[in-house]
Motif scaffolding. Structure first.
Motif, PDB file in Angstrom:
ATOM      1  N   GLY A  29     -21.866  80.660  25.494  1.00  0.00           N
ATOM      2  CA  GLY A  29     -20.645  80.470  26.279  1.00  0.00           C
ATOM      3  C   GLY A  29     -20.495  81.580  27.308  1.00  0.00           C
ATOM      4  O   GLY A  29     -21.252  82.542  27.330  1.00  0.00           O
ATOM      5  N   SER A  30     -19.469  81.432  28.147  1.00  0.00           N
ATOM      6  CA  SER A  30     -19.248  82.430  29.196  1.00  0.00           C
ATOM      7  C   SER A  30     -18.676  83.712  28.591  1.00  0.00           C
ATOM      8  O   SER A  30     -18.097  83.714  27.506  1.00  0.00           O
ATOM      9  N   GLU A  31     -18.810  84.793  29.330  1.00  0.00           N
ATOM     10  CA  GLU A  31     -18.321  86.090  28.861  1.00  0.00           C
ATOM     11  C   GLU A  31     -16.801  86.067  28.687  1.00  0.00           C
ATOM     12  O   GLU A  31     -16.269  86.594  27.706  1.00  0.00           O
ATOM     13  N   GLN A  32     -16.083  85.438  29.626  1.00  0.00           N
ATOM     14  CA  GLN A  32     -14.624  85.348  29.527  1.00  0.00           C
ATOM     15  C   GLN A  32     -14.197  84.536  28.313  1.00  0.00           C
ATOM     16  O   GLN A  32     -13.273  84.911  27.601  1.00  0.00           O
ATOM     17  N   TYR A  33     -14.861  83.415  28.082  1.00  0.00           N
ATOM     18  CA  TYR A  33     -14.529  82.573  26.932  1.00  0.00           C
ATOM     19  C   TYR A  33     -14.770  83.327  25.628  1.00  0.00           C
ATOM     20  O   TYR A  33     -13.944  83.311  24.727  1.00  0.00           O
ATOM     21  N   ASN A  34     -15.903  84.006  25.542  1.00  0.00           N
ATOM     22  CA  ASN A  34     -16.228  84.747  24.324  1.00  0.00           C
ATOM     23  C   ASN A  34     -15.259  85.897  24.083  1.00  0.00           C
ATOM     24  O   ASN A  34     -14.904  86.193  22.944  1.00  0.00           O
ATOM     25  N   PHE A  35     -14.837  86.538  25.160  1.00  0.00           N
ATOM     26  CA  PHE A  35     -13.868  87.618  25.021  1.00  0.00           C
ATOM     27  C   PHE A  35     -12.543  87.074  24.490  1.00  0.00           C
ATOM     28  O   PHE A  35     -11.945  87.624  23.573  1.00  0.00           O
ATOM     29  N   MET A  36     -12.081  85.954  25.061  1.00  0.00           N
ATOM     30  CA  MET A  36     -10.841  85.327  24.613  1.00  0.00           C
ATOM     31  C   MET A  36     -10.963  84.859  23.162  1.00  0.00           C
ATOM     32  O   MET A  36     -10.060  85.043  22.357  1.00  0.00           O
ATOM     33  N   LEU A  37     -12.125  84.303  22.804  1.00  0.00           N
ATOM     34  CA  LEU A  37     -12.343  83.827  21.444  1.00  0.00           C
ATOM     35  C   LEU A  37     -12.352  84.982  20.442  1.00  0.00           C
ATOM     36  O   LEU A  37     -11.790  84.877  19.350  1.00  0.00           O
ATOM     37  N   SER A  38     -12.936  86.119  20.824  1.00  0.00           N
ATOM     38  CA  SER A  38     -12.941  87.277  19.926  1.00  0.00           C
ATOM     39  C   SER A  38     -11.524  87.790  19.700  1.00  0.00           C
ATOM     40  O   SER A  38     -11.169  88.213  18.596  1.00  0.00           O
ATOM     41  N   ARG A  39     -10.686  87.728  20.723  1.00  0.00           N
ATOM     42  CA  ARG A  39      -9.283  88.129  20.581  1.00  0.00           C
ATOM     43  C   ARG A  39      -8.534  87.160  19.666  1.00  0.00           C
ATOM     44  O   ARG A  39      -7.769  87.576  18.805  1.00  0.00           O
ATOM     45  N   GLN A  40      -8.777  85.870  19.818  1.00  0.00           N
ATOM     46  CA  GLN A  40      -8.119  84.879  18.966  1.00  0.00           C
ATOM     47  C   GLN A  40      -8.544  85.029  17.513  1.00  0.00           C
ATOM     48  O   GLN A  40      -7.730  84.887  16.600  1.00  0.00           O
ATOM     49  N   ARG A  41      -9.807  85.331  17.278  1.00  0.00           N
ATOM     50  CA  ARG A  41     -10.297  85.557  15.906  1.00  0.00           C
ATOM     51  C   ARG A  41      -9.616  86.773  15.294  1.00  0.00           C
ATOM     52  O   ARG A  41      -9.190  86.750  14.147  1.00  0.00           O
ATOM     53  N   GLY A  42      -9.538  87.832  16.066  1.00  0.00           N
ATOM     54  CA  GLY A  42      -8.858  89.028  15.576  1.00  0.00           C
ATOM     55  C   GLY A  42      -7.395  88.755  15.271  1.00  0.00           C
ATOM     56  O   GLY A  42      -6.866  89.194  14.253  1.00  0.00           O
ATOM     57  N   LEU A  43      -6.722  88.004  16.148  1.00  0.00           N
ATOM     58  CA  LEU A  43      -5.311  87.668  15.922  1.00  0.00           C
ATOM     59  C   LEU A  43      -5.126  86.817  14.670  1.00  0.00           C
ATOM     60  O   LEU A  43      -4.139  86.986  13.950  1.00  0.00           O
ATOM     61  N   ALA A  44      -6.061  85.912  14.402  1.00  0.00           N
ATOM     62  CA  ALA A  44      -5.963  85.088  13.195  1.00  0.00           C
ATOM     63  C   ALA A  44      -5.983  85.970  11.952  1.00  0.00           C
ATOM     64  O   ALA A  44      -5.205  85.767  11.010  1.00  0.00           O
TER      65      ALA A  44
END
Length: 167
Positions: free
Chosen positions: A110-125
């Motif tokens: 995936g794109s760098e922006q998408y992966n960054f956003m996904l890593s933040r969402q995982r951390g928030l979960a």
């Protein structure tokens, strides 16, 4: 008719673009339960949720717990993974008052922006889950594709993770 519509459009645009009054910002900030400071670099974002100097520190310091795996493109914390890392935390003597640092990662797909956003969402979960269990989370970090465990295409699942450490 055209001039009247243009005048209305320009007036509405001017109203919307006016700077927000400082007292409005203060009122908006008072609505939050905690103050969040954001430190942003080009490769990661760190959210300081609670000042760790005000938190009682337990004897368990700088403990690196088991990583929490996630499915590809998902930020959903599985119940099995949640129970496993809660048990791991208890085995390491981590109490509800131990300041925790949550760091989310993603794999390179995936794109760098998408992966960054996904890593933040995982951390928030994980943050939301731990806080619902009464634990003290002081910092959330989103690292995106940084610090991969492996570059082997068959093992990229190891990079889709959240790590919990104590402060």
């Amino acid at each position: 008719m055209k001039n009247r519509n243009q005048t209305i459009f320009f007036a509405m645009t001017a109203i919307l673009l006016l700077p927000v009054a400082p007292w409005a910002m203060e009122i908006r900030q008072e609505l939050y339960e905690f103050q969040m400071h954001i430190t942003k670099t080009t490769t990661s974002t760190t959210f300081v949720i609670k000042d760790s100097t005000k938190v009682n520190k337990s004897p368990a310091e700088n403990v690196h717990l088991a990583m929490i795996p996630f499915e590809l493109g998902s930020a959903v914390l599985s119940p099995i993974a949640a129970q496993r890392f809660l048990a791991d935390m208890q085995n390491h003597g981590i109490t509800h008052h131990t300041p925790l640092v949550i760091t989310g990662y993603s794999c390179e797909l995936g794109s760098e922006q998408y992966n960054f956003m996904l890593s933040r969402q995982r951390g928030l979960a994980v943050v939301h889950f731990l806080q619902s269990q009464g634990y003290t989370v002081t910092t959330l970090q989103a690292k995106g594709e940084m610090n991969p465990i492996t570059t082997n295409p068959e093992e990229l699942f190891k990079n889709r993770r959240v790590e919990i450490t104590t402060k």
